[in-house]
Scaffold this active site. Structure first.
Site, PDB file in Angstrom:
ATOM      1  N   GLY A 140       2.802  -1.501  -2.916  1.00 33.76           N
ATOM      2  CA  GLY A 140       2.079  -0.430  -2.244  1.00 33.76           C
ATOM      3  C   GLY A 140       0.697  -0.185  -2.815  1.00 33.76           C
ATOM      4  N   SER A 141       0.282   1.054  -2.798  1.00 32.55           N
ATOM      5  CA  SER A 141      -1.116   1.410  -3.069  1.00 32.55           C
ATOM      6  C   SER A 141      -1.567   1.190  -4.504  1.00 32.55           C
ATOM      7  CB  SER A 141      -1.363   2.872  -2.671  1.00 32.55           C
ATOM      8  OG  SER A 141      -1.296   3.009  -1.264  1.00 32.55           O
TER       9      SER A 141
END
Length: 568
Positions: A290-291
């Site tokens: 993810g981020s």
């Protein structure tokens, strides 16, 4: 009156006496011969049995000696960086039989199974009744079991003393230390690593039989390891997650100070290690992170020279590409600066930064920081990253914010260390390593200036962005959140997430990288979300708060303690 007769001569007297003795009968002679023959047969049987046993003894002895050698090999103690024992050998008894010497098989079978019910099997009785010279019956008896069997006094039944591995900390560092099999051979973790590296050859050469071997020191600090595991278990309970992983990595040397994955197992009970839910997620599993990947994208774009920290990108509208729409979770719907893209975790702004630098630059950078190849370290359980079959524009876009590529959490932590330590990628190790050695192994992957900007952005995110709950007073924590939807049946599932917080401290001169990953966390209470900033970030804060004093990192208070100077 008659005259007395003349005295008999000696010879006449002897003849008279001999005539008076009884003459043996034929039947008596037969009985004597029969008795002598019976004794001769008995002695012949005994002699033949002795000969048979004498001929069979070498095989039995060879089997016994072979078994004794196989269990006598010693292993070195495994100790943590401070000398605390993580694994050691203890003596235990194992039960064996020599079937050729068993007088009454049924008696032996009944007696043994009365103490060890698991031996009440037809196959065990058949083995006891066989003509084998040596067979194992039960390895690693308890002292009580050994005493009970000893009291039975069964001929042909004996005990061998062997080494058994004991792990004082139980599951605390199970995925690092690993485990051994019943023959005291390493089958996982660092136990297997040292077997492959040198111990197996040492044992084969006979230099490890019942001899003390120098302890093997690992890089792990069992105190920090305990804290990480404890906080992961607490987080799983608090946020109702199904699993969690945590790492503390020395950013200057690459030493793994702590690494935990829960649910874990107790290496003293080998059967637990077979549970598929207790795998080592920190190095043995690959995930879309993810981020947290946005930190890598920003570093790549800045280091390419095509993007500066003063640049801005339009995040007003979603991006359409390859039939998909890329939007922001909490969009600002305006032009964002590079720091704003980072602290607001804008997918749109991150994609546009990546496209400015170029897809080829992204591929080269991901390889350079070790995210596209299998990680090289001593631990055997290391998974290989999953890359897109074709690295086209759409794939490059999603990779820029941590989707479409799956890596291990340890790879993520190692790459992050390079972003904050001055730009040097240092291979991870589970053995102690000094800074001089680390410097010789390091590879410069980004400039020091880019590294300084990334540190600034990481700290800014904790001060003003999604990582606020990771703040620890006095310790200048920086980091990035990552909330990745899980994939099921080829599709992303909106209500199942894998949350991460990738951090480092202290940000003015980073010493340690801390990464926490929570699998499928739920809202702590009704009415709030379950993003990484709400669960993974505070878990990292708890770890840093408890471990920083152990690691010798002193807090800083006062004016300027929460800022770091950066020149653009």
């Amino acid at each position: 009156m008659a005259a007395p007769s003349a005295p008999r001569s000696f010879l006449q007297h002897r003849i008279v006496r001999q005539k008076a003795l009884p003459v043996p009968s034929r039947s008596m002679k037969s009985r004597v011969l029969l008795t002598m023959g019976a004794f001769a047969c008995v002695y012949a049987l005994i002699a033949s049995r002795l000969v048979m046993l004498g001929l069979a003894e070498p095989t039995s002895a060879a089997s016994y000696i072979s078994a004794q050698d196989s269990v006598a090999a010693s292993r070195p103690d495994l100790v943590d960086r401070n000398g605390e024992i993580l694994a050691t050998d203890i003596k235990t008894a194992s039960l064996y039989a020599e079937p050729r010497k068993i007088v009454d098989v049924d008696e032996a079978f009944e007696g043994l199974s009365s103490v060890l019910p698991e031996l009440r099997q037809p196959s065990v009785r058949n083995r006891l009744a066989s003509n084998a010279g040596f067979i194992w019956l039960k390895r690693e008896l308890t002292p009580a079991q050994q005493q009970k069997i000893h009291n039975l006094g069964i001929p042909g039944i004996g005990f061998l003393q062997e080494n058994r591995r004991f792990y004082p900390g139980g599951p605390t560092a199970s995925h690092i230390v690993g485990s051994t099999n019943v023959d005291n051979q390493g089958i996982a973790g660092m136990e297997l690593a040292i077997d492959r590296a040198w111990l197996r050859d040492l044992q084969a050469a006979g230099f490890a039989a019942n001899k003390a071997i120098e302890p093997v020191r690992l890089s792990v600090d069992i105190r920090v390891q305990h804290v990480v595991r404890d906080e992961l278990i607490r987080a799983m309970e608090r946020y109702h997650a199904i699993a969690a992983a945590g790492i503390v990595l020395d950013a200057q040397t690459g030493e793994v100070v702590a690494m935990s994955s829960v649910p874990d197992y107790d290496p003293n009970d080998r059967s637990e290690a077979l549970d598929k839910d207790k795998l080592n997620r920190a190095t043995g599993g690959v995930y879309e992170m993810g981020s947290v990947f946005k930190g890598f994208t920003v570093a790549m774009a800045l280091d390419s020279g095509k993007v500066t920290v003063e640049d801005s990108f339009d995040a007003t509208r979603p991006i359409r590409a390859g039939g998909r729409t890329i939007s922001d979770f909490h969009g600002k719907n305006r032009i964002l600066s590079v720091p704003e893209i980072f602290i607001y975790s804008s997918n749109i702004g991150t994609v546009k930064m990546m496209l400015t630098a170029g897809i080829n630059a992204q591929q080269e950078f991901m390889k350079k920081i070790g995210l596209t190849d299998r990680m090289d370290t001593e631990l055997p359980e290391v998974a290989t990253p999953l890359l897109p079959a074709r690295w086209r524009e759409l794939e490059a876009m999603t990779i820029s914010f941590g989707h479409g590529i799956s890596v291990t959490p340890m790879q993520t932590a190692v790459a992050a260390a390079a972003l904050v330590n001055g730009g040097k990628l240092i291979p991870p190790t589970f053995y102690p390593r000094d800074r001089v050695t680390a410097e010789a192994l390091a590879k410069q992957v980004i400039s020091k200036r880019t590294s300084a900007i990334v540190r600034y952005l990481y700290q800014l995110n904790v001060l003003s962005g999604s990582g606020k709950r990771a703040a620890v007073p006095g310790y200048m924590v920086g980091g990035k959140t990552g909330t990745a939807e899980k994939v099921e049946n080829g599709h992303y599932v909106a209500n199942k997430r894998r949350n991460s917080f990738l951090s480092a401290f202290p940000m003015d001169d980073p010493r340690y990288v801390v990464l926490v990953m929570l699998d499928e966390p739920k809202p702590e209470r009704e009415g709030i979300g379950a993003t990484a900033g709400l669960n993974a970030a505070p878990t990292v804060a708890n770890i840093i708060r408890r471990t920083a004093p152990m690691l010798g990192v002193l807090p800083k208070f006062g004016e300027g303690a929460d800022t770091i100077p950066v020149s653009y």
